[in-house]
Design a protein around this motif. Structure first.
Motif, short mmCIF file in Angstrom:
data_model
loop_
_atom_site.label_atom_id
_atom_site.label_comp_id
_atom_site.label_asym_id
_atom_site.label_seq_id
_atom_site.Cartn_x
_atom_site.Cartn_y
_atom_site.Cartn_z
N ALA A 99 10.06 -3.74 6.81
CA ALA A 99 9.70 -2.42 7.34
C ALA A 99 10.53 -1.33 6.68
CB ALA A 99 9.89 -2.40 8.85
N GLY A 100 11.73 -1.70 6.21
CA GLY A 100 12.57 -0.74 5.50
C GLY A 100 11.92 -0.22 4.22
N ILE A 101 11.05 -1.03 3.60
CA ILE A 101 10.32 -0.55 2.42
C ILE A 101 9.45 0.64 2.81
CG2 ILE A 101 8.57 -1.15 0.71
CD1 ILE A 101 9.56 -4.02 0.79
N ILE A 102 8.75 0.52 3.93
CA ILE A 102 7.87 1.60 4.39
C ILE A 102 8.69 2.82 4.77
CG2 ILE A 102 6.16 2.23 6.15
CD1 ILE A 102 5.56 -0.86 6.27
N VAL A 103 9.80 2.59 5.49
CA VAL A 103 10.66 3.70 5.88
C VAL A 103 11.20 4.40 4.63
CG1 VAL A 103 12.79 4.34 7.07
CG2 VAL A 103 11.28 2.60 8.05
N GLY A 104 11.61 3.61 3.62
CA GLY A 104 12.14 4.20 2.39
C GLY A 104 11.13 5.06 1.67
N VAL A 105 9.87 4.61 1.63
CA VAL A 105 8.82 5.41 0.99
C VAL A 105 8.59 6.70 1.76
CG1 VAL A 105 6.37 5.48 0.39
CG2 VAL A 105 7.70 3.42 -0.08
N VAL A 106 8.58 6.61 3.10
CA VAL A 106 8.36 7.81 3.92
C VAL A 106 9.47 8.83 3.70
CG1 VAL A 106 8.27 8.67 6.30
CG2 VAL A 106 7.03 6.59 5.68
N THR A 107 10.71 8.37 3.57
CA THR A 107 11.83 9.30 3.40
C THR A 107 11.90 9.90 2.00
OG1 THR A 107 13.31 7.44 2.88
CG2 THR A 107 13.24 8.19 5.16
N MET A 108 11.05 9.44 1.10
CA MET A 108 10.99 10.06 -0.24
C MET A 108 10.31 11.43 -0.23
SD MET A 108 10.06 6.86 -2.75
CE MET A 108 11.13 5.44 -2.89
N GLY A 109 9.84 11.85 0.94
CA GLY A 109 9.22 13.15 1.03
C GLY A 109 7.86 13.16 1.69
N LEU A 110 7.49 12.01 2.31
CA LEU A 110 6.17 11.92 2.91
C LEU A 110 6.12 12.40 4.37
CD1 LEU A 110 4.93 8.46 1.63
CD2 LEU A 110 4.15 10.69 0.90
N GLY A 111 7.30 12.61 4.97
CA GLY A 111 7.32 12.91 6.40
C GLY A 111 6.47 14.10 6.78
N LEU A 121 0.83 -1.21 0.00
CA LEU A 121 0.00 0.00 0.00
C LEU A 121 0.86 1.26 0.00
CD1 LEU A 121 -2.85 -1.02 2.49
CD2 LEU A 121 -3.00 -0.80 0.00
N PHE A 122 1.91 1.27 0.80
CA PHE A 122 2.81 2.43 0.78
C PHE A 122 3.50 2.58 -0.57
CE2 PHE A 122 2.20 2.81 5.26
CZ PHE A 122 2.64 4.08 5.60
N SER A 123 3.88 1.46 -1.17
CA SER A 123 4.53 1.52 -2.48
C SER A 123 3.57 2.06 -3.54
CB SER A 123 5.02 0.12 -2.88
OG SER A 123 5.98 -0.36 -1.96
N LEU A 124 2.32 1.60 -3.49
CA LEU A 124 1.32 2.12 -4.43
C LEU A 124 1.09 3.61 -4.21
CD1 LEU A 124 -1.29 -0.81 -4.40
CD2 LEU A 124 0.30 -0.22 -6.24
N TYR A 125 1.09 4.01 -2.96
CA TYR A 125 0.90 5.43 -2.65
C TYR A 125 2.04 6.27 -3.24
CZ TYR A 125 -0.02 9.64 0.12
OH TYR A 125 -0.29 10.92 0.52
N ALA A 126 3.26 5.69 -3.20
CA ALA A 126 4.39 6.42 -3.78
C ALA A 126 4.20 6.68 -5.27
CB ALA A 126 5.69 5.63 -3.55
N PHE A 127 3.56 5.74 -5.97
CA PHE A 127 3.35 5.89 -7.42
C PHE A 127 2.09 6.70 -7.75
CE2 PHE A 127 5.96 1.93 -7.39
CZ PHE A 127 7.01 2.40 -8.17
N PHE A 128 1.05 6.51 -6.96
CA PHE A 128 -0.24 7.13 -7.29
C PHE A 128 -0.56 8.35 -6.42
CE2 PHE A 128 -0.59 2.72 -8.73
CZ PHE A 128 -1.04 2.91 -10.03
N GLY A 129 0.42 8.86 -5.70
CA GLY A 129 0.21 10.03 -4.87
C GLY A 129 -0.37 11.23 -5.60
N PRO A 130 0.07 11.52 -6.85
CA PRO A 130 -0.48 12.69 -7.56
C PRO A 130 -1.98 12.59 -7.83
CG PRO A 130 1.58 11.98 -8.57
CD PRO A 130 1.21 10.92 -7.58
N TYR A 131 -2.53 11.40 -7.78
CA TYR A 131 -3.95 11.22 -8.11
C TYR A 131 -4.84 11.16 -6.87
CZ TYR A 131 -1.46 9.83 -12.32
OH TYR A 131 -0.61 9.81 -13.39
#
Length: 695
Positions: free
Chosen positions: A455-467, A165-175
Motif C-alpha cells: 500500500a506504501g507504493i500507492i501512498v508514495g505515488v499519491v504524495t508525488m503530487g496527485l493529492g 495501475l498507480f505506478s503506470l499513471y505516475a509515468f503516463f499521466g501527461p498523456y
C-alpha cells in the motif's frame, strides 16, 4: 460441560480451519529439515521485535527494512508461486507444497537483500536523494517487483494490480485526458520515492506495522495459545446460553471479547464460530442465520477498542493524535454496533420462537470465571498501560506480553502442583506454548507486513503530487455533493475490500479520499474532523469482509454451518446495515466520536441514545421490534433513529438551541412504538413464540 459437546465437527469445520491456516500460515507444508526453516525464521523475527520494544535501539528506517526482510523470507518459503499443482516437467516447483524449491530460497534471499539495501547503504542513499545511481535503481526496482510478487502470493492479485495501475499513471499521466492529466515522473524519481526513502514502501504504514502492530498480533497469538480464546467463549456461554436464542447472544459477546485482542475477522469466525454456530443451529437458528450472526459479530471485532486491528494504529499516525484518542472516537459506534447486534439476535429468536440451552448443558459462570481469571491479568496490564500512565501502544503491548509470558510459563506447573501432576512436564508444556505463540505471532504478521508495504507504493505515488488532483476528480464525480461523495467512497471501499485485507483497503482509501472528504465538506460548509474521514474509510473496509461475492469471513462461517456462502454473506450484510449507517452519521454528528466531549454523563447519554436509535433502525430493517411491525410503525422507528442519530439537525429545524433536548422527543416516539407492539404481543397476534424481555 464437556468441550466436545459444543465444538463443531465434520468437514465444514475442517474447511474453515483450512481457510484460516491458508490465510495465516501459507499453503506449503514441507517435510524433513525444511519443516523447521520457517518456524525458526518466525521465532527469530518475534525475538527481534521484542528486542526492539525492550532493549535494542535502531533507527526506524533500519527496523522497517529488517521487518520487511523477515516477512519476505517467510512469504517466499511458505507460499508457492501458484496455488495449484502443475504436472509440466520443469515447472512443477511453481506449485510445490511438500518441499521448498531452490528457486524460492533464491527469491527469498534476493527479496530480503533488496529490503535491507536501504539500511545497508543508508548514509550513501542520504547523500544521493533524488539522484540514484545504477546500483540504487537495480535494488529499488528489485524491491518493487519482489514486493508485488510477495503480495500476490499472500493476498492475491488485487493489491498488486492497483499498485501497478498507480505506478503506470505516475509515468503516463501527461498523456491522460485533461481532467486526469498529471505531469508525470521520471524512473529515477519513482524509484527514489518508492524504494529508497520513507515516502513509499518504507513509509508510515510499514513503520506502524514494525513498531506497534507486530507486538499486538504477537500478544493475540500468545493469548490464544495460552487458552484465552476458549475462556472467553465459555464465559459468554455460561452467562447467556440459557436465554432465548442464547447461543446467538453468546456468539456476539464472545466475538466482542475476542475482538478486544484480535484484528482478524476470519480468525474470530473460526475461533468462536467453532462453538457457537453448532449451538445456534441446535436451538433452532437456520444454518444461514447462525453463520451470518457469527460473521457480523466477528467482522465488527475489528472496530472494538482497545486494539481494533492494524489499521487503527495507522489512523493514529496519519491523523497525528494519540492512539487512545482513536479508541475514544471509535468507542460509541463500536459498542452501539455490538449492542444492536445483540438485539438483532433477540429479534431473530423471537421471530422463530426459540429458547435457550438447558442450564445443565452450560458451563457454570463462577467456576468458569475463576478458572480463567489469570487470562484477564495481561488484558488489565494492557488497558492500564494505555489508559493510566498513557504509555505508547508498543510499550503497553510489550508489558502485557511479558505478563502473559509469565502466566503461560507458570499456569500448567501450578495446576500440576495442586493436583499432584508432573511439574517438569507441565513446565515443558508452558515453554512449548510460549514458543508456539512466538512462531504463530510472526506468521500471522506476514500478510499485514506485505500489505502495508505494498500500500506504501500507492501512498508514495499519491504524495508525488496527485493529492489535489484526486480531490478535484472526486469532486467532479460527486458533483460537489457531500452525500454522493460519501456513497462513492463507501462503495469503493467495499469493492476494494473484496480483494484486499482491511488494513490495505483503509490505507488506499484514506490516502485517496480522506483529505478529499474533509476538503469538499469544508467547501460546502461542513466541518468534518480528519479522524471522522479516516474512520469512515476504516469501517467500510471492515464491512467488505462479509460482502458477497468474496467476503472471506462469510465463506469461513458457511463452511462451519454448512450453508451457502453467498446467501450467508447477504444475510450477514443485512445484519451489518446497522454498522454501515453509523459512519454516515458520525461524519455529520461528531458527538458519536466524542469529539470535544470529556463529560462521562454526557458521553454515556449519547451512547444510550445512539443505541436506542440503532435498535429502532435495526427493528425497521428487520421487520420486527417487540413484535412484527405494522406498516405504519416502520416510519415511526426510522423517525426515532433519525432523531437519535442527528439531534443537531432536528434542533435546527425546530429552532431549539440545545440539540440534546431532541432526545426526549425520540424517547417519546420510541415509547409509543413499544407500547403499541407490546400490547399486540400480549394479545398473541404476531409472534410464533414468546417475545419476552431480552436479558
Amino acid at each position: 460441560m464437556a468441550e466436545d459437546h459444543y465444538r463443531g465437527k465434520g468437514t465444514g469445520l475442517e474447511a474453515a480451519r483450512r481457510m484460516q491456516e491458508e490465510e495465516e500460515l501459507g499453503l506449503r507444508r514441507p517435510r524433513g529439515w525444511q519443516r523447521q526453516v520457517v518456524p525458526t525464521v518466525a521465532l527469530i523475527w518475534s525475538l527481534f521485535q521484542l528486542s526492539l520494544a525492550s532493549w535494542l535501539t535502531l533507527d526506524s528506517t533500519y527496523s522497517r527494512a529488517i521487518h520487511l526482510a523477515f516477512a519476505f523470507v517467510i512469504v517466499f518459503l511458505s507460499y508457492p508461486t501458484l496455488r495449484r499443482r502443475l504436472s509440466l516437467p520443469g515447472l512443477r516447483w511453481l506449485g510445490e507444497t511438500r518441499t521448498i524449491p531452490a528457486a524460492d530460497f533464491l527469491l527469498a534471499s534476493l527479496a530480503a537483500g533488496a529490503a535491507l539495501y536501504i539500511a545497508i547503504d543508508y548514509e550513501g542513499l542520504a547523500t544521493r536523494v533524488g539522484l540514484p545511481i545504477g546500483r540504487d535503481m537495480l535494488f529499488g526496482i528489485l524491491l518493487v517487483v519482489a514486493l508485488l510478487e510477495a503480495t500476490r502470493r499472500v493476498i492475491g492479485p488485487a493489491l498488486p494490480i492497483i499498485a501497478i495501475l498507480f505506478s503506470l499513471y505516475a509515468f503516463f499521466g501527461p498523456y491522460m485526458p485533461d481532467f486526469l492529466a498529471f505531469k508525470g515522473v521520471s524512473p529515477g524519481r519513482y524509484v527514489g520515492q518508492i524504494s529508497l526513502t520513507t515516502e513509499g514502501i518504507f513509509g508510515i504504514p510499514l513503520d506502524v506495522s514494525a513498531r506497534i502492530v507486530f507486538l499486538f498480533v504477537l500478544f493475540v497469538a500468545m493469548l490464544e495459545k495460552a487458552g484465552g480464546g476458549k475462556f472467553f467463549i465459555d464465559l459468554a456461554m455460561s452467562l447467556l446460553g440459557r436465554y432465548k436464542g442464547g447461543p446467538g447472544k453468546a456468539a456476539v459477546m464472545s466475538s466482542g471479547l475476542t475482538g478486544l485482542v484480535s484484528g482478524s475477522s476470519i480468525a474470530n469466525v473460526v475461533t468462536t464460530g467453532t462453538f457457537t454456530i453448532p449451538l445456534m443451529k441446535k436451538v433452532g437458528y437456520p444454518a444461514k442465520k447462525a453463520a451470518a450472526i457469527e460473521v457480523a459479530a466477528s467482522t465488527d471485532g475489528q472496530i472494538m477498542p482497545p486494539i481494533m486491528g492494524a489499521a487503527a494504529f495507522i489512523i493514529a499516525e496519519y491523523v497525528n493524535i494519540p492512539y487512545l484518542e482513536v479508541c475514544k472516537a471509535a468507542a460509541i459506534t463500536a459498542f452501539a454496533s455490538y449492542a444492536t447486534l445483540f438485539f438483532l439476535t433477540h429479534i431473530e429468536a423471537s421471530k422463530l420462537g426459540l429458547e435457550g440451552l438447558p442450564r445443565a448443558d452450560l458451563p457454570r459462570f463462577f467456576a468458569t470465571l475463576l478458572s480463567g481469571l489469570h487470562y484477564l491479568l495481561p488484558l488489565g496490564v494492557l488497558l492500564y498501560e494505555l489508559i493510566v500512565p498513557r504509555h505508547s501502544p508498543d510499550l503497553a503491548a510489550f508489558r502485557a506480553t511479558a505478563a502473559l509470558t509469565v502466566i503461560m510459563l507458570l499456569q500448567h506447573p501450578l495446576r500440576a502442583a495442586r493436583t499432584g501432576g508432573d511439574i517438569a512436564g507441565a513446565l515443558r508444556r508452558g515453554w512449548g506454548e510460549i514458543v508456539a505463540g512466538l512462531i504463530a505471532g510472526a506468521r500471522n504478521m506476514v500478510s499485514v507486513a506485505v500489505a502495508t508495504a505494498a500500500a506504501g507504493i500507492i501512498v508514495g505515488v499519491v504524495t508525488m503530487g496527485l493529492g489535489g488532483l484526486i480531490t478535484e476528480i472526486i469532486d467532479h464525480l460527486s458533483g460537489g455533493n457531500i452525500y454522493l461523495m460519501l456513497a462513492i467512497t463507501a462503495f469503493a471501499s467495499l469493492l476494494l475490500g473484496m480483494g484486499l485485507p482491511t488494513t490495505a483497503t483503509y490505507i488506499v482509501m484514506a490516502s485517496l479520499t480522506a483529505p478529499a472528504i474533509v476538503t469538499i465538506a469544508g467547501w460546502q460548509g461542513f466541518a468534518v474532523p480528519l479522524i471522522a474521514a479516516h474512520l469512515f474509510c476504516f469501517y467500510f473496509g471492515i464491512l467488505a469482509d462479509d460482502t458477497p461475492p468474496v467476503g472471506l469471513a462469510a465463506y469461513a462461517a458457511s463452511a462451519i454451518a454448512r450453508s451457502e456462502p453467498i446467501p450467508t454473506g447477504l444475510q450477514g450484510f443485512m445484519y451489518d446495515i446497522r454498522t454501515a449507517v453509523l459512519p454516515f452519521v458520525f461524519i455529520f454528528n461528531h458527538d458519536l466520536l466524542l469529539w470535544g466531549i470529556d463529560s462521562w454523563p454526557l458521553g454515556l447519554t449519547i451512547f444510550a441514545m445512539t443505541c436506542a436509535g440503532a435498535f429502532c433502525f435495526a427493528g425497521a430493517t428487520q421487520g420486527w421490534f417487540v413484535a412484527r411491525n405494522r406498516l405504519y410503525e416502520v416510519p415511526l422507528l426510522l423517525a426515532v433513529a433519525a432523531v437519535m442519530f442527528r439531534p443537531d439537525f432536528f434542533a435546527g429545524l425546530a429552532g431549539v438551541g440545545n440539540r440534546y433536548l431532541m432526545y426526549p422527543l425520540g424517547l417519546l416516539l420510541l415509547g409509543l412504538v413499544y407500547a403499541l407492539q407490546k400490547a399486540r404481543s400480549r394479545r398473541g397476534g404476531s409472534a410464533p413464540g414468546s417475545t419476552g424481555g431480552m436479558p
